[in-house]
Motif scaffolding. Sequence first.
Motif, PDB file in Angstrom:
ATOM      1  N   ASP A   1       0.729  -5.143 -11.803  1.00 46.75           N
ATOM      2  CA  ASP A   1       0.749  -3.976 -10.919  1.00 46.75           C
ATOM      3  C   ASP A   1       1.199  -4.311  -9.502  1.00 46.75           C
ATOM      4  O   ASP A   1       1.386  -3.404  -8.684  1.00 46.75           O
ATOM      5  CB  ASP A   1      -0.634  -3.326 -10.878  1.00 46.75           C
ATOM      6  N   ASP A   2       1.371  -5.588  -9.228  1.00 49.40           N
ATOM      7  CA  ASP A   2       1.732  -6.019  -7.872  1.00 49.40           C
ATOM      8  C   ASP A   2       2.910  -6.989  -7.869  1.00 49.40           C
ATOM      9  O   ASP A   2       3.083  -7.754  -6.931  1.00 49.40           O
ATOM     10  CB  ASP A   2       0.518  -6.659  -7.195  1.00 49.40           C
ATOM     11  N   MET A   3       3.719  -6.956  -8.920  1.00 51.03           N
ATOM     12  CA  MET A   3       4.856  -7.865  -9.031  1.00 51.03           C
ATOM     13  C   MET A   3       6.126  -7.146  -8.597  1.00 51.03           C
ATOM     14  O   MET A   3       6.401  -6.020  -9.029  1.00 51.03           O
ATOM     15  CB  MET A   3       4.998  -8.348 -10.477  1.00 51.03           C
ATOM     16  N   PHE A   4       6.898  -7.811  -7.743  1.00 57.66           N
ATOM     17  CA  PHE A   4       8.170  -7.281  -7.270  1.00 57.66           C
ATOM     18  C   PHE A   4       9.276  -8.265  -7.608  1.00 57.66           C
ATOM     19  O   PHE A   4       9.065  -9.474  -7.591  1.00 57.66           O
ATOM     20  CB  PHE A   4       8.138  -7.038  -5.757  1.00 57.66           C
TER      21      PHE A   4
ATOM     22  N   ASP B   1       0.860  -1.184   0.000  1.00 63.68           N
ATOM     23  CA  ASP B   1       0.000   0.000   0.000  1.00 63.68           C
ATOM     24  C   ASP B   1       0.895   1.233   0.000  1.00 63.68           C
ATOM     25  O   ASP B   1       1.579   1.519   0.976  1.00 63.68           O
ATOM     26  CB  ASP B   1      -0.909  -0.026   1.231  1.00 63.68           C
ATOM     27  N   ASP B   2       0.925   1.925  -1.128  1.00 63.57           N
ATOM     28  CA  ASP B   2       1.783   3.109  -1.264  1.00 63.57           C
ATOM     29  C   ASP B   2       1.124   4.383  -0.753  1.00 63.57           C
ATOM     30  O   ASP B   2       1.701   5.458  -0.829  1.00 63.57           O
ATOM     31  CB  ASP B   2       2.185   3.294  -2.731  1.00 63.57           C
ATOM     32  N   ARG B   3      -0.089   4.245  -0.250  1.00 64.21           N
ATOM     33  CA  ARG B   3      -0.780   5.428   0.277  1.00 64.21           C
ATOM     34  C   ARG B   3      -0.266   5.761   1.665  1.00 64.21           C
ATOM     35  O   ARG B   3       0.406   4.961   2.300  1.00 64.21           O
ATOM     36  CB  ARG B   3      -2.291   5.151   0.333  1.00 64.21           C
ATOM     37  N   GLU B   4      -0.606   6.923   2.121  1.00 64.61           N
ATOM     38  CA  GLU B   4      -0.229   7.321   3.476  1.00 64.61           C
ATOM     39  C   GLU B   4      -0.970   6.459   4.492  1.00 64.61           C
ATOM     40  O   GLU B   4      -2.047   5.936   4.216  1.00 64.61           O
ATOM     41  CB  GLU B   4      -0.584   8.797   3.706  1.00 64.61           C
ATOM     42  N   ALA B   5      -0.408   6.312   5.666  1.00 66.57           N
ATOM     43  CA  ALA B   5      -1.037   5.535   6.740  1.00 66.57           C
ATOM     44  C   ALA B   5      -2.381   6.156   7.093  1.00 66.57           C
ATOM     45  O   ALA B   5      -2.588   7.346   6.858  1.00 66.57           O
ATOM     46  CB  ALA B   5      -0.111   5.501   7.948  1.00 66.57           C
ATOM     47  N   PRO B   6      -3.333   5.464   7.620  1.00 62.55           N
ATOM     48  CA  PRO B   6      -3.253   4.052   7.988  1.00 62.55           C
ATOM     49  C   PRO B   6      -3.392   3.144   6.766  1.00 62.55           C
ATOM     50  O   PRO B   6      -4.100   3.458   5.821  1.00 62.55           O
ATOM     51  CB  PRO B   6      -4.440   3.877   8.930  1.00 62.55           C
ATOM     52  N   LEU B   7      -2.698   2.026   6.818  1.00 68.14           N
ATOM     53  CA  LEU B   7      -2.722   1.069   5.719  1.00 68.14           C
ATOM     54  C   LEU B   7      -4.023   0.291   5.721  1.00 68.14           C
ATOM     55  O   LEU B   7      -4.544  -0.063   6.771  1.00 68.14           O
ATOM     56  CB  LEU B   7      -1.550   0.100   5.838  1.00 68.14           C
ATOM     57  N   ALA B   8      -4.529  -0.002   4.531  1.00 63.47           N
ATOM     58  CA  ALA B   8      -5.757  -0.780   4.419  1.00 63.47           C
ATOM     59  C   ALA B   8      -5.496  -2.243   4.768  1.00 63.47           C
ATOM     60  O   ALA B   8      -6.309  -2.880   5.428  1.00 63.47           O
ATOM     61  CB  ALA B   8      -6.319  -0.668   3.005  1.00 63.47           C
ATOM     62  N   LEU B   9      -4.366  -2.775   4.331  1.00 60.02           N
ATOM     63  CA  LEU B   9      -4.006  -4.172   4.579  1.00 60.02           C
ATOM     64  C   LEU B   9      -2.538  -4.238   4.983  1.00 60.02           C
ATOM     65  O   LEU B   9      -1.739  -3.385   4.579  1.00 60.02           O
ATOM     66  CB  LEU B   9      -4.170  -5.006   3.294  1.00 60.02           C
ATOM     67  N   PRO B  10      -2.146  -5.267   5.707  1.00 62.12           N
ATOM     68  CA  PRO B  10      -0.719  -5.421   5.998  1.00 62.12           C
ATOM     69  C   PRO B  10       0.023  -5.839   4.726  1.00 62.12           C
ATOM     70  O   PRO B  10      -0.555  -6.436   3.822  1.00 62.12           O
ATOM     71  CB  PRO B  10      -0.685  -6.540   7.041  1.00 62.12           C
ATOM     72  N   THR B  11       1.306  -5.514   4.657  1.00 59.69           N
ATOM     73  CA  THR B  11       2.120  -5.959   3.535  1.00 59.69           C
ATOM     74  C   THR B  11       2.180  -7.478   3.560  1.00 59.69           C
ATOM     75  O   THR B  11       2.399  -8.085   4.608  1.00 59.69           O
ATOM     76  CB  THR B  11       3.541  -5.368   3.645  1.00 59.69           C
ATOM     77  N   HIS B  12       1.941  -8.087   2.404  1.00 60.89           N
ATOM     78  CA  HIS B  12       2.015  -9.537   2.296  1.00 60.89           C
ATOM     79  C   HIS B  12       2.287  -9.909   0.852  1.00 60.89           C
ATOM     80  O   HIS B  12       2.127  -9.093  -0.051  1.00 60.89           O
ATOM     81  CB  HIS B  12       0.726 -10.204   2.785  1.00 60.89           C
TER      82      HIS B  12
END
Length: 173
Positions: free
Chosen positions: A124-127, A67-78
Motif C-alpha cells: 500500500d506504500d510502494m512507488f 498522505d493523500d488526505r487533505e491538509a494538514p498532513l499528519a507526517l511529512p512525505t518520506h
Amino acid sequence: MTDLIDFESNLRQLKDFQQRVLLVPAQWRAFVPAEPLAWDRVRFTPENKAGVPAQRGIYAFVVQFQDDREAPLALPTHGYVMYAGITGEKAEDRTLFDRYGDYVRDQRRPKRMSIWSMLNKWKDDMFFHFAPVSPNFDLGAAETALNDAIIPPYVTNDFSAEVRQLVRVLRAN
C-alpha cells in the motif's frame, strides 16, 4: 501477563517490517549520471502500469509515505529506496512499461522471493520511480553507480566490486 503477551505480539509485528538501511550522504553526492535523469513516479498498482512509458530506462522501488488526505498532513512525505534496476540494456526492446508488468506478475507469484516479499510487505506504500533515458545512455554503468550511491537493501549484486564486498560483509553481521 497480558502486558507481556501484548508486548511480544507487538514486537513480532514490528520485526516483520524491520529493515536495515545504509544512509551514506557521501555516496549520494558522488552519484553523477552521464545525462540528467528526469524522474517520475506512480504508486505501484496494476492499474498504474499505463502511466509508465514504453522506453528504456532506470527505475527504483521506494517505500514511501504519502498522505493523500487533505491538509494538514499528519507526517511529512518520506521514503526509502528499496531496490533499483534498469531495463533496455541487453534487449533494446525491453521498456520500463514491460519491466513494470514483470513486477506486477512477480507480486502475484514469486519468482524472486525477496522481491515478492518487498512488493507485498509494503504493497500500500510502494512507488515505482522511473527515468527514461536516451539510446546512448550507458544503463549498466548508471545502475552500478546508482546502487553504489544509495545501497538499496533488496539489491544483492548490482554494485561495483568494491561496494559489493563491503555490503556483503555488512549484511552478514
